[in-house]
Design a protein around this motif. Structure first.
Motif, mmCIF file in Angstrom:
data_model
loop_
_atom_site.group_PDB
_atom_site.id
_atom_site.type_symbol
_atom_site.label_atom_id
_atom_site.label_comp_id
_atom_site.label_asym_id
_atom_site.label_seq_id
_atom_site.Cartn_x
_atom_site.Cartn_y
_atom_site.Cartn_z
ATOM 1 N N THR A 149 0.646 -0.947 0.294
ATOM 2 C CA THR A 149 0.301 -0.335 -0.399
ATOM 3 C C THR A 149 0.882 1.003 -0.029
ATOM 4 O O THR A 149 0.765 2.203 -0.657
ATOM 5 N N ALA A 152 2.074 1.919 -3.184
ATOM 6 C CA ALA A 152 1.363 2.089 -4.541
ATOM 7 C C ALA A 152 0.574 3.682 -4.350
ATOM 8 O O ALA A 152 1.087 4.417 -5.588
ATOM 9 N N ARG A 153 0.571 3.959 -3.392
ATOM 10 C CA ARG A 153 0.557 5.520 -2.578
ATOM 11 C C ARG A 153 1.498 6.488 -2.873
ATOM 12 O O ARG A 153 1.169 7.470 -4.260
ATOM 13 N N SER A 154 2.832 5.677 -2.950
ATOM 14 C CA SER A 154 3.773 7.270 -3.559
ATOM 15 C C SER A 154 3.743 7.082 -5.205
ATOM 16 O O SER A 154 4.019 8.253 -5.318
ATOM 17 N N GLU A 156 0.428 7.768 -6.730
ATOM 18 C CA GLU A 156 -0.804 7.976 -6.436
ATOM 19 C C GLU A 156 -0.597 9.620 -8.155
ATOM 20 O O GLU A 156 -1.279 9.465 -8.186
ATOM 21 N N ASP A 157 0.817 9.999 -8.073
ATOM 22 C CA ASP A 157 0.456 11.314 -8.723
ATOM 23 C C ASP A 157 1.223 11.097 -9.821
ATOM 24 O O ASP A 157 1.872 12.313 -10.601
ATOM 25 N N VAL A 189 -6.212 3.524 -2.916
ATOM 26 C CA VAL A 189 -5.214 4.573 -4.381
ATOM 27 C C VAL A 189 -6.493 4.387 -5.223
ATOM 28 O O VAL A 189 -7.759 4.089 -5.164
ATOM 29 N N ASP A 190 -6.330 6.244 -5.950
ATOM 30 C CA ASP A 190 -7.017 6.123 -7.196
ATOM 31 C C ASP A 190 -7.002 5.471 -8.329
ATOM 32 O O ASP A 190 -7.754 5.677 -9.075
ATOM 33 N N ILE A 191 -5.723 4.085 -8.451
ATOM 34 C CA ILE A 191 -5.237 4.389 -9.160
ATOM 35 C C ILE A 191 -5.850 2.922 -10.069
ATOM 36 O O ILE A 191 -6.637 2.083 -8.993
#
Length: 239
Positions: A149, A152-154, A156-157, A189-191
């Motif tokens: 997680t 993955a969050r890293s 996000e942008d 995440v939004d991905i």
């Protein structure tokens, strides 16, 4: 939810491993392009390809069968395994691959992932392979202390197209996917998140779809063994 039939390539053959162990190999087809055409004939919208030798070698090894599949099949394909520099990414996309999957470099060189996603919008995915929630790299041979997680969050942008999440302990074992962990990641995440590892029945697919947050699922052994009828599964997932 998109169902991605998997073609794992080892020594030019379409195979499946158990728990990612290269010594536990079953050869399902010695003509991967023919296998890909059969999946397309059943109605699949995408193909998921993995260069297993390449994942260990750190560079493409099964280029010939991948190119044969791309030449034979009209549907988009994504490929992972041994793609660890920009030149290799460009080369595969130039050859007609719709999406590259970056796994090991997502841990070892995240700046490359970001640069590739910026250079090739919509064509770069990240493969996050985990054992007990921790990311494993180099063909799953090396385990890190990085939590899935967090990694993955890293991104996000970064503008990556998707995350392919594989629970290594479920992969090829026909024991069902880790639905809860995959859904938790998708919610974090939004991905878009694609589930991989252990998808072995229609019930698995409907459970993943029922979460409402998982965008796709990859299945291999179950399609070869007949545990999942691809055409029927595709029809059910549409409904």
């Amino acid at each position: 939810m998109i169902l991605y039939p998997a073609i794992d390539l080892k020594d030019g053959n379409a195979v499946r491993l158990v728990h990612g162990d290269m010594d536990q190999t079953t050869v399902f087809n010695d003509d991967p392009a023919a296998q890909a055409k059969a999946f397309v004939a059943a109605g699949c919208e995408w193909l998921h390809l993995v260069d297993l030798n390449g994942a260990f070698a750190g560079e493409p090894v099964n280029a010939a069968p991948v190119e044969a599949i791309l030449a034979a099949c009209p549907v988009p394909a994504q490929l992972g395994g041994g793609i660890r520099d920009m030149a290799t990414i460009e080369r595969w996309l130039d050859k007609g691959l719709a999406r590259v999957i970056l796994g090991t470099v997502a841990v070892e060189d995240p700046d490359l992932v970001r640069a590739a996603a910026k250079a090739f919008p919509g064509q770069v995915a990240v493969g996050l392979d985990a054992r007990n929630g921790r990311v494993a790299t180099r063909g799953w041979a090396e385990e890190t202390d990085i939590m899935v997680t967090d990694l993955a969050r890293s991104f996000e942008d970064a503008g990556i197209a998707a995350i392919i999440y594989t629970d290594i302990l479920r992969d090829g074992a026909m024991k069902g996917p880790n639905v809860d962990a995959t859904a938790d990641l998708a919610r974090a995440v939004d991905i878009p998140v694609i589930a991989s590892g252990g998808v072995s029945s229609m019930a698995d697919l409907t459970a993943l779809q029922a979460t409402g947050v998982i965008s796709g699922a990859i299945s291999g052994r179950a399609l070869y063994d007949g545990a999942i009828d691809l055409a029927a599964a595709l029809e059910t997932l549409k409904g």
